[in-house]
Design a protein around this motif. Structure first.
Motif, PDB file in Angstrom:
ATOM      1  N   UNK A   1       3.108  -9.587  11.739  1.00 19.86           N
ATOM      2  CA  UNK A   1       1.719  -9.305  12.129  1.00 19.86           C
ATOM      3  C   UNK A   1       0.827  -9.333  10.896  1.00 19.86           C
ATOM      4  N   UNK A   2      -0.283 -10.044  10.989  1.00 20.70           N
ATOM      5  CA  UNK A   2      -1.190 -10.150   9.857  1.00 20.70           C
ATOM      6  C   UNK A   2      -2.146  -8.965   9.823  1.00 20.70           C
ATOM      7  N   UNK A   3      -2.304  -8.392   8.682  1.00 24.25           N
ATOM      8  CA  UNK A   3      -3.233  -7.279   8.506  1.00 24.25           C
ATOM      9  C   UNK A   3      -4.656  -7.818   8.563  1.00 24.25           C
ATOM     10  N   UNK A   4      -5.535  -7.134   9.315  1.00 28.38           N
ATOM     11  CA  UNK A   4      -6.923  -7.586   9.376  1.00 28.38           C
ATOM     12  C   UNK A   4      -7.588  -7.346   8.035  1.00 28.38           C
ATOM     13  N   UNK A   5      -8.251  -8.380   7.552  1.00 27.64           N
ATOM     14  CA  UNK A   5      -8.838  -8.309   6.223  1.00 27.64           C
ATOM     15  C   UNK A   5     -10.209  -7.649   6.259  1.00 27.64           C
ATOM     16  N   UNK A   6     -10.487  -6.719   5.364  1.00 22.64           N
ATOM     17  CA  UNK A   6     -11.805  -6.081   5.321  1.00 22.64           C
ATOM     18  C   UNK A   6     -12.878  -7.108   4.931  1.00 22.64           C
ATOM     19  N   UNK A   7     -14.150  -6.757   5.165  1.00 21.03           N
ATOM     20  CA  UNK A   7     -15.230  -7.645   4.700  1.00 21.03           C
ATOM     21  C   UNK A   7     -15.077  -7.916   3.214  1.00 21.03           C
ATOM     22  N   UNK A   8     -15.532  -9.088   2.786  1.00 17.91           N
ATOM     23  CA  UNK A   8     -15.292  -9.533   1.412  1.00 17.91           C
ATOM     24  C   UNK A   8     -15.788  -8.541   0.367  1.00 17.91           C
ATOM     25  N   UNK A   9     -16.940  -7.923   0.620  1.00 13.94           N
ATOM     26  CA  UNK A   9     -17.526  -7.040  -0.393  1.00 13.94           C
ATOM     27  C   UNK A   9     -16.721  -5.756  -0.587  1.00 13.94           C
ATOM     28  N   UNK A  10     -15.812  -5.446   0.355  1.00 13.93           N
ATOM     29  CA  UNK A  10     -14.998  -4.232   0.190  1.00 13.93           C
ATOM     30  C   UNK A  10     -13.566  -4.549  -0.249  1.00 13.93           C
ATOM     31  N   UNK A  11     -13.218  -5.824  -0.374  1.00 15.70           N
ATOM     32  CA  UNK A  11     -11.849  -6.185  -0.731  1.00 15.70           C
ATOM     33  C   UNK A  11     -11.416  -5.569  -2.060  1.00 15.70           C
ATOM     34  N   UNK A  12     -12.317  -5.589  -3.035  1.00 14.20           N
ATOM     35  CA  UNK A  12     -11.987  -5.023  -4.346  1.00 14.20           C
ATOM     36  C   UNK A  12     -11.673  -3.532  -4.218  1.00 14.20           C
ATOM     37  N   UNK A  13     -12.477  -2.803  -3.432  1.00  8.98           N
ATOM     38  CA  UNK A  13     -12.259  -1.358  -3.244  1.00  8.98           C
ATOM     39  C   UNK A  13     -10.955  -1.102  -2.495  1.00  8.98           C
ATOM     40  N   UNK A  14     -10.684  -1.934  -1.476  1.00 14.41           N
ATOM     41  CA  UNK A  14      -9.463  -1.765  -0.691  1.00 14.41           C
ATOM     42  C   UNK A  14      -8.230  -2.046  -1.548  1.00 14.41           C
ATOM     43  N   UNK A  15      -8.330  -3.056  -2.405  1.00 13.32           N
ATOM     44  CA  UNK A  15      -7.219  -3.372  -3.301  1.00 13.32           C
ATOM     45  C   UNK A  15      -6.940  -2.227  -4.268  1.00 13.32           C
ATOM     46  N   UNK A  16      -8.015  -1.663  -4.786  1.00 16.76           N
ATOM     47  CA  UNK A  16      -7.865  -0.537  -5.718  1.00 16.76           C
ATOM     48  C   UNK A  16      -7.154   0.635  -5.037  1.00 16.76           C
ATOM     49  N   UNK A  17      -7.508   0.893  -3.785  1.00 19.68           N
ATOM     50  CA  UNK A  17      -6.889   1.994  -3.029  1.00 19.68           C
ATOM     51  C   UNK A  17      -5.419   1.687  -2.732  1.00 19.68           C
ATOM     52  N   UNK A  18      -5.150   0.444  -2.324  1.00 18.38           N
ATOM     53  CA  UNK A  18      -3.779   0.041  -2.024  1.00 18.38           C
ATOM     54  C   UNK A  18      -2.880   0.160  -3.260  1.00 18.38           C
ATOM     55  N   UNK A  19      -3.395  -0.280  -4.399  1.00 20.00           N
ATOM     56  CA  UNK A  19      -2.624  -0.203  -5.647  1.00 20.00           C
ATOM     57  C   UNK A  19      -2.235   1.242  -5.946  1.00 20.00           C
ATOM     58  N   UNK A  20      -3.180   2.139  -5.731  1.00 25.24           N
ATOM     59  CA  UNK A  20      -2.937   3.547  -6.013  1.00 25.24           C
ATOM     60  C   UNK A  20      -1.892   4.119  -5.052  1.00 25.24           C
ATOM     61  N   UNK A  21      -2.025   3.795  -3.781  1.00 25.48           N
ATOM     62  CA  UNK A  21      -1.114   4.311  -2.762  1.00 25.48           C
ATOM     63  C   UNK A  21       0.314   3.817  -2.961  1.00 25.48           C
ATOM     64  N   UNK A  22       0.433   2.556  -3.380  1.00 27.33           N
ATOM     65  CA  UNK A  22       1.744   1.911  -3.452  1.00 27.33           C
ATOM     66  C   UNK A  22       2.315   1.858  -4.871  1.00 27.33           C
ATOM     67  N   UNK A  23       1.605   2.437  -5.823  1.00 26.43           N
ATOM     68  CA  UNK A  23       2.009   2.346  -7.232  1.00 26.43           C
ATOM     69  C   UNK A  23       2.279   0.887  -7.606  1.00 26.43           C
ATOM     70  N   UNK A  24       1.269   0.056  -7.366  1.00 26.51           N
ATOM     71  CA  UNK A  24       1.380  -1.381  -7.610  1.00 26.51           C
ATOM     72  C   UNK A  24       0.516  -1.796  -8.785  1.00 26.51           C
TER      73      UNK A  24
END
Length: 315
Positions: A1-24
């Protein structure tokens, strides 16, 4: 299943949050699109990225680059999850050296030390005595006793350049990078005629006729440092055009001109289609889904690790 992608202007913020959550951690090569470079935790050339991959405490490594780079990160971190935004992001140079054919060559010259440029597959690395990058290739060649014959693969242009620099005769594999062989000498000289005060800088993967007219020849990081540390203010840059983003950030007051390619294209420069397969959206989905993942056998990783570690010890 493909994850729905956030609007482009929030991708950077979402990536930052994901990195923190996943220790990536996101590692990106200088040839990536600017928006990917902007969200990366570390940007570098092949040597710098290999060192960073070896040192990172992260649980997940997202490698914004091409396949052989992600493989190298996995070899250095066999217990960690290594992700590549697009598994089809290959390398023309790595593809030019098929393992079966290279194994046959090696059998014909059993007394030769095998030096391979890091731009090769993990399987080719298992057939190597030591790996090098364009940053440390000269040092690696000079570390080999002069009486020892050498096979150098896969880049014949880098190999020819190293023979000139070190005075060592080497048996060269007939491989090349289509991006660095795409520069037009005629167009380059014409461009230089329009900017006679410019310094021409080139990567050693370029063909000999390009290197002969260059004022400076060096690795990706070497070119960046040269532009930063010299007083000259105008440069014609003969390598993949993605480097211009970081280079211009380092020296916004200087004029940077991409060396012209033989073929007409939208940027009139040389771009790696494989590097550009990664996008910010793919990067987000990759980390969110934790796929595509680089998987290699334990035996292969163990064999490929030895020549990489030898390189890192020298570096």
């Amino acid at each position: 299943m493909t994850v729905s992608t956030p609007p482009e202007f929030t991708l950077q913020e979402e990536l930052a949050q994901l990195k923190k959550e996943k220790n990536a951690v996101i590692l990106a090569h200088y040839y990536q699109e600017p928006e990917i470079q902007e969200v990366a935790d570390f940007i570098g050339d092949s040597l710098e990225l290999a060192k960073k991959a070896a040192e990172t405490p992260a649980d997940i490594i997202v490698f914004a680059g091409v396949h052989f780079m992600a493989e190298t990160a996995k070899i250095l971190n066999p217990s960690k999850k290594v992700l590549l935004p697009d598994l089809n992001a290959g390398c023309s140079l790595a593809d030019s050296c098929p393992p079966k054919a290279f194994r046959e060559l090696k059998k014909q010259y059993p007394d030769h030390v095998v030096v391979t440029y890091i731009n090769c597959s993990a399987e080719i690395k298992t057939l190597s005595d030591i790996v090098c990058t364009s940053s440390n290739a000269e040092k690696v060649i000079n570390s080999i006793p002069p009486e020892k014959p050498i096979i150098f693969a896969p880049d014949k242009n880098l190999g020819k350049y190293l023979m000139q620099k070190t005075g060592r005769k080497m048996l060269l594999w007939d491989g090349a990078c289509i991006v660095h062989e795409a520069f037009s000498l005629d167009k380059l000289l014409e461009l230089y005629g329009q900017h006679p005060s410019a310094k021409i800088i080139a990567h050693p993967e370029s063909e000999d006729h390009i290197l002969k007219v260059a004022n400076y020849i060096g690795s990706t990081s070497g070119m960046l440092n040269f532009v930063k540390n010299t007083e000259h203010d105008t440069f014609i840059v003969a390598t993949e055009a993605g480097i211009l983003h970081q280079m211009q950030k380092d020296v916004p007051w200087k004029t940077l001109i991409p060396a012209p390619a033989k073929e007409d294209n939208t940027c009139a420069c040389s771009e790696c289609a494989f590097m550009k397969m990664n996008t910010l959206e793919k990067l987000y989905n990759c980390l969110a889904e934790e796929t595509p993942e680089i998987t290699l056998s334990q035996d292969l990783m163990k064999k490929a690790l030895r020549p990489i570690e030898r390189m890192l010890e020298l570096s």
